[in-house]
Design a protein around this motif. Structure first.
Motif, PDB file in Angstrom:
ATOM      1  N   ILE A 300      17.666 -24.158 -72.175  1.00 42.77           N
ATOM      2  CA  ILE A 300      18.251 -24.396 -73.523  1.00 42.77           C
ATOM      3  C   ILE A 300      17.160 -25.853 -74.220  1.00 42.77           C
ATOM      4  O   ILE A 300      17.118 -25.743 -75.349  1.00 42.77           O
ATOM      5  N   ILE A 301      17.113 -26.291 -73.749  1.00 46.08           N
ATOM      6  CA  ILE A 301      16.437 -27.472 -74.074  1.00 46.08           C
ATOM      7  C   ILE A 301      14.689 -27.788 -74.625  1.00 46.08           C
ATOM      8  O   ILE A 301      13.879 -27.283 -75.209  1.00 46.08           O
ATOM      9  N   SER A 302      13.982 -26.780 -73.545  1.00 39.98           N
ATOM     10  CA  SER A 302      12.576 -25.757 -73.780  1.00 39.98           C
ATOM     11  C   SER A 302      12.607 -25.633 -75.159  1.00 39.98           C
ATOM     12  O   SER A 302      12.179 -25.883 -75.828  1.00 39.98           O
ATOM     13  N   VAL A 303      13.534 -24.481 -75.246  1.00 37.25           N
ATOM     14  CA  VAL A 303      13.551 -23.923 -76.498  1.00 37.25           C
ATOM     15  C   VAL A 303      14.212 -24.572 -78.028  1.00 37.25           C
ATOM     16  O   VAL A 303      13.272 -24.866 -79.339  1.00 37.25           O
ATOM     17  N   GLY A 304      15.362 -25.603 -77.236  1.00 34.31           N
ATOM     18  CA  GLY A 304      15.960 -26.688 -78.468  1.00 34.31           C
ATOM     19  C   GLY A 304      14.055 -27.767 -78.696  1.00 34.31           C
ATOM     20  O   GLY A 304      13.617 -27.541 -80.167  1.00 34.31           O
ATOM     21  N   LEU A 305      13.374 -27.950 -77.901  1.00 35.30           N
ATOM     22  CA  LEU A 305      12.518 -28.913 -78.299  1.00 35.30           C
ATOM     23  C   LEU A 305      10.952 -27.641 -78.763  1.00 35.30           C
ATOM     24  O   LEU A 305      10.303 -29.087 -79.714  1.00 35.30           O
ATOM     25  N   GLY A 308      12.817 -27.857 -82.634  1.00 39.67           N
ATOM     26  CA  GLY A 308      12.718 -29.078 -83.164  1.00 39.67           C
ATOM     27  C   GLY A 308      10.959 -29.258 -83.060  1.00 39.67           C
ATOM     28  O   GLY A 308      10.469 -30.532 -84.876  1.00 39.67           O
ATOM     29  N   GLY A 309       9.990 -28.979 -82.335  1.00 40.30           N
ATOM     30  CA  GLY A 309       8.516 -29.528 -82.336  1.00 40.30           C
ATOM     31  C   GLY A 309       8.300 -28.692 -83.438  1.00 40.30           C
ATOM     32  O   GLY A 309       7.617 -28.375 -84.765  1.00 40.30           O
ATOM     33  N   TYR A 310       8.498 -27.272 -83.547  1.00 39.45           N
ATOM     34  CA  TYR A 310       7.885 -25.948 -84.853  1.00 39.45           C
ATOM     35  C   TYR A 310       8.746 -26.655 -86.653  1.00 39.45           C
ATOM     36  O   TYR A 310       7.525 -27.095 -87.249  1.00 39.45           O
ATOM     37  N   PHE A 311      10.001 -27.269 -86.596  1.00 35.05           N
ATOM     38  CA  PHE A 311      10.022 -27.886 -87.819  1.00 35.05           C
ATOM     39  C   PHE A 311       9.509 -29.639 -88.283  1.00 35.05           C
ATOM     40  O   PHE A 311       9.627 -29.354 -89.213  1.00 35.05           O
TER      41      PHE A 311
END
Length: 324
Positions: A300-305, A308-311
């Motif tokens: 979950i944290i990896s997907v969130g990062l 977030g990095g994409y945006f």
């Protein structure tokens, strides 16, 4: 009066019917025996048998535990054994709805302190005496070279701990595999103690053919201990039934008769070295569950990062496009 005469006659016939069993003694001790419909248990005020825990009695069986979780029960004789050599034949049944997972098992006891409940298949730990353990726990603990169900013997002088996490392997004096659970036939076990030798035999096929399970020399047991039975279930379950008990006094030498055997300290040489401790399966299961949640949290944290990095990168591209 007629009822008691009939029961006495039935016990004599039962003893004769068991004449093909190994080394039957000259006579049966009625006070240490049980037959249907169990008058020695049901007798009000004069019973020499005591029930503990969740044990229930019908005129067909004495059920130490039902096929439900977290139950324990016991059946204890209240008269001490005053003779040094004896043999006991137990007709029992272990059965339940579990096909692959079931447990925990039952024990036939010869101990100093009867009537106690506890963690060792429904009896106390650090006991004094002998336990014949009929272990059915299918999800067995730790590395060893035998399968379950498994029969073993443990002799304790009050200093040994029965370790369920190791199936009691490092404190047993002998043992053998025995497919006694879930049989449609009669299941019987014979325990013989003669001249400091312990011999355990079984007849699980109901053919009146006994096979030696194991024997052990140099087993020292005192007199004036008590016979008993106990069983327990945990997360895994089974019904543990006692159907009949026939106990015989064996002939003893004059030397053994004159010896002060009441003062003997129980002794039996263990057959296996201690093996590495293995956590209880519940702890192992909880560890696996925690690992699963940690991995899920990491994902979950990896997907969130990543999101977030994409945006963040898109935002920078947007701002850069306004200054050129």
């Amino acid at each position: 009066m007629f009822q008691y005469f009939f029961l006495y006659f039935f016990q004599i016939v039962s003893a004769q019917e068991q004449s093909d069993t190994p080394n039957v003694a000259s006579y049966e001790i009625r006070e240490h025996s049980l037959v249907k419909p169990y008058p020695a248990v049901f007798s009000t005020g004069s019973s020499y048998w005591h029930l503990t825990g969740n044990t229930i009695v019908t005129d067909r069986w004495i059920r130490l535990t039902a096929d439900t979780q977290s139950k324990q029960g016991g059946l204890w004789n209240l008269l001490p054994v005053t003779y040094p050599d004896w043999e006991m034949h137990v007709h029992f049944k272990v059965h339940g709805t579990g096909k692959e997972l079931f447990g925990d098992g039952l024990v036939i006891w010869y101990v100093r302190d009867p009537k106690h409940l506890g963690p060792v298949f429904g009896y106390q730990d650090y006991f004094h005496g002998l336990g014949i353990v009929l272990d059915t726990y299918s999800n067995h603990n730790g590395p060893h070279n035998h399968a379950h169900p498994y029969i073993s013997a443990m002799v304790n002088n009050g200093t040994l701990h029965y370790d369920h996490d190791r199936d009691g392997t490092h404190t047993q004096i002998a043992g053998c595999e025995s497919a006694f659970r879930g049989r449609d036939t009669d299941t019987l076990i014979a325990i013989r103690y003669k001249d400091d030798k312990l011999t355990v035999s079984t007849d699980v096929d109901g053919r009146n053919v006994w096979r030696e399970c194991f024997s052990a020399e140099g087993v020292r047991l005192p007199t004036h201990y008590y016979f008993g039975f106990s069983a327990a279930t945990g997360e895994l379950t089974d019904s543990h039934d006692i159907i009949s008990v026939h106990t015989y006094q064996l002939d003893s030498s004059n030397e053994r008769k004159l010896e002060d055997r009441q003062a003997i300290v129980p002794f039996g040489l263990t057959s296996e070295a201690e093996r590495l401790h293995v956590d209880d399966p519940k702890s192992v299961s909880w560890t696996a569950l925690k690992i699963f949640f940690y991995v899920l949290l990491f994902l979950i944290i990896s997907v969130g990062l990543a999101i977030g990095g994409y945006f963040y990168m898109n935002s920078r591209r947007y701002h850069k496009s306004r200054f050129y």
